[in-house]
Design an enzyme around this catalytic site. Structure first.
Site, PDB file in Angstrom:
ATOM      1  N   GLU A 171       0.828  -1.213   0.000  1.00 23.11           N
ATOM      2  CA  GLU A 171       0.000   0.000   0.000  1.00 23.11           C
ATOM      3  C   GLU A 171       0.861   1.262   0.000  1.00 23.11           C
ATOM      4  OE1 GLU A 171      -3.850  -0.052   0.859  1.00 23.11           O
ATOM      5  OE2 GLU A 171      -3.840  -2.107   0.152  1.00 23.11           O
TER       6      GLU A 171
ATOM      7  N   HIS B 163      -3.815   1.559   7.756  1.00 28.32           N
ATOM      8  CA  HIS B 163      -2.471   1.887   7.266  1.00 28.32           C
ATOM      9  C   HIS B 163      -1.664   2.395   8.463  1.00 28.32           C
ATOM     10  CE1 HIS B 163      -4.218   2.787   3.026  1.00 28.32           C
ATOM     11  NE2 HIS B 163      -3.582   1.637   2.991  1.00 28.32           N
TER      12      HIS B 163
ATOM     13  N   CYS C 216      -2.586  11.290   4.065  1.00 34.01           N
ATOM     14  CA  CYS C 216      -3.011  10.345   3.010  1.00 34.01           C
ATOM     15  C   CYS C 216      -2.963  11.010   1.651  1.00 34.01           C
ATOM     16  CB  CYS C 216      -4.460   9.896   3.227  1.00 34.01           C
ATOM     17  SG  CYS C 216      -4.738   9.018   4.746  1.00 34.01           S
TER      18      CYS C 216
HETATM   19  O1  SUG Z   1      -7.734   2.842   0.932  1.00 32.97           O
HETATM   20  N1  SUG Z   1     -10.478   4.972   1.270  1.00 32.97           N
HETATM   21  C1  SUG Z   1      -9.044   4.811   1.226  1.00 32.97           C
HETATM   22  C2  SUG Z   1      -8.368   5.799   2.156  1.00 32.97           C
HETATM   23  C3  SUG Z   1      -6.886   5.791   1.981  1.00 32.97           C
HETATM   24  C4  SUG Z   1      -6.197   6.574   3.061  1.00 32.97           C
HETATM   25  N2  SUG Z   1      -4.810   6.577   2.847  1.00 32.97           N
HETATM   26  C5  SUG Z   1      -3.869   6.503   3.814  1.00 32.97           C
HETATM   27  N3  SUG Z   1      -4.171   6.178   5.034  1.00 32.97           N
HETATM   28  N4  SUG Z   1      -2.674   6.717   3.477  1.00 32.97           N
HETATM   29  C6  SUG Z   1      -8.629   3.386   1.589  1.00 32.97           C
HETATM   30  O2  SUG Z   1      -9.189   2.837   2.547  1.00 32.97           O
HETATM   31  C7  SUG Z   1     -12.775   4.627   0.534  1.00 32.97           C
HETATM   32  C8  SUG Z   1     -13.541   4.579  -0.773  1.00 32.97           C
HETATM   33  C9  SUG Z   1     -15.017   4.464  -0.583  1.00 32.97           C
HETATM   34  O3  SUG Z   1     -15.453   3.825   0.371  1.00 32.97           O
HETATM   35  O4  SUG Z   1     -15.765   5.040  -1.409  1.00 32.97           O
HETATM   36  C10 SUG Z   1     -11.277   4.402   0.385  1.00 32.97           C
HETATM   37  O5  SUG Z   1     -10.856   3.743  -0.543  1.00 32.97           O
END
Ligand code: SUG
Length: 396
Positions: free
Chosen positions: A174, A248, A366
């Protein structure tokens, strides 16, 4: 030589929505089907980008990707004109339409893992796009992400690009969200900390939610990036916090230069991490926030540890936090305590409204991919991807 850390934020795309797609991501699940406002989301992101540029930092922007991703829907057997494909997928497989429409490439902390040239044996900046293979909507990103990174950092004299790792659970990756570089100074050889959720069979694993990052992925990237083994640490994230919504590592820990700010419960073995980090970087400063001060639930809802830690040229170290930190009295008291404590370098906080992204579990950190650059490397970056007042106005 002047060596700086640049941040490349993802521009939010026009299909930004809340589809509840991300397992183990409390905000994504909680806000599923709520109305979204893509324009507000893009403007909130751009406001942060401009503010960081105005602080004298080098700020870049990476474009959104084509969504809905028609090529994926074709691969899954839908045919006809684009409009027909969308009509059919909406009728027959609405879940696939949601996955193909997510604007999730906005969270560029998951775009790739980046190692600065000072850490890599060949003296180049290395990029490996993350395969994001635990979720369909995110697994669609890496091919285009790789092309975007190659177009942004095109000069082969300075930049080395790798393909994403094979997209299989054993190599789940990731990106920079689980990777922290610590150093005495950006230009000095650093210590690269790779944090994983899934390691060897006999290591404890989360019970409820997936461990998205594997140790095997971190090991492969360390090899690809030609890192010095003596300056690499692999540490397991505490599986119990994954089950509480820490999907994460950047939801429970953040580092910058010599500082690592983390929650007491962030790591499976925090004593070993402290010892290993101290051995690799004697000047490391560690701020461990106890559960009694900020609970894991407060950390997850406020995204305190998803703050950005930044060193503007005028001096000091800033904590760039989401508004939710200021709204939680316990978290805000912790921020004030850290700033007042002169034994660490944090000198001030800046607060941003990033609610559109936060509702999908994406905080300040993020939204950004960090790239440490020397003057020559910075001069080789595609100038159109750098934010200034004019580009900000154009994008707005
Ligand atoms: O991968 N949310 C992302 C958020 C990513 C956050 N990034 C870091 N922590 N670096 C994920 O969980 C939600 C999409 C939705 O539900 O429509 C989503 O993919």
């Amino acid at each position: 030589m002047n060596i700086i850390e640049a941040n490349f934020d993802g521009l939010v795309g026009p299909t930004h929505n809340y589809a509840g797609l991300a397992q183990g991501n409390v905000a994504s699940l909680k806000n599923a089907d709520k109305p979204s406002n893509p324009k507000a989301a893009a403007l909130q992101g751009l406001t942060k980008m401009l503010a960081l540029h105005e602080m004298g930092l080098v700020q870049g922007v990476l474009p959104p990707q084509e969504r809905p991703h028609i090529p994926t829907l074709k691969k899954l057997g839908f045919s006809g004109k684009d409009a027909d494909i969308l009509r059919k997928v909406k009728r027959d497989a609405p879940g696939l339409l949601a996955s193909a429409s997510s604007a999730s490439s906005m969270w560029t902390a998951n775009a790739a893992t980046v190692s600065p040239s000072a850490d890599c044996a060949d003296g180049k900046v290395h990029f490996t796009p993350a395969n994001l293979c635990t979720h369909l909507h995110r697994s669609l990103e890496h091919e285009t992400t790789g092309r975007i990174l190659q177009a942004t950092f095109a000069d082969a004299r300075h930049f080395a690009h790798h393909a994403a790792l094979p997209a299989t659970p054993a190599l789940g990756d990731e990106g920079a969200a689980n990777h922290t570089r610590l150093c005495s100074d950006y230009g000095a050889a650093g210590v690269e900390l790779f944090v994983y959720g899934k390691g060897a069979e006999d290591e404890p694993a989360p019970q409820k939610y997936p461990a998205r990052q594997t140790r095997a992925a971190g090991e492969a990237i360390a090899r690809l990036h030609q890192l010095d083994e003596a300056r690499v640490i692999h540490a397991q994230q505490n599986p119990a916090v994954i089950d509480q919504g820490v999907f994460h590592n950047d939801v429970i820990a953040v580092g910058n230069r010599e500082l690592l700010l983390f929650h007491e419960q962030a790591f499976a073995d925090r004593k070993a991490l402290r010892t290993n980090l101290r051995a690799a970087l004697p000047q490391a400063v560690m701020i461990e926030v106890p559960t009694a001060e900020v609970s894991v639930a407060d950390a997850v809802s406020s995204y305190l540890f998803n703050s950005q830690l930044l060193c503007p040229p005028a001096g000091g170290m800033y904590l760039v936090v989401a508004q939710e930190c200021q709204e939680n009295p316990r978290v805000w008291a912790c921020v004030q305590r850290i700033i007042a404590d002169t034994s660490n370098p944090v000198s001030a906080a800046r607060v941003f409204d990033l609610r559109q992204s936060m509702h999908n579990g994406g905080g300040p950190a993020c939204l950004r991919l960090r790239v440490v650059l020397s003057d020559a490397e910075r001069a080789a970056v595609n100038p159109k991807s750098l934010i200034n007042a004019e580009r900000h106005t154009q994008l707005c």
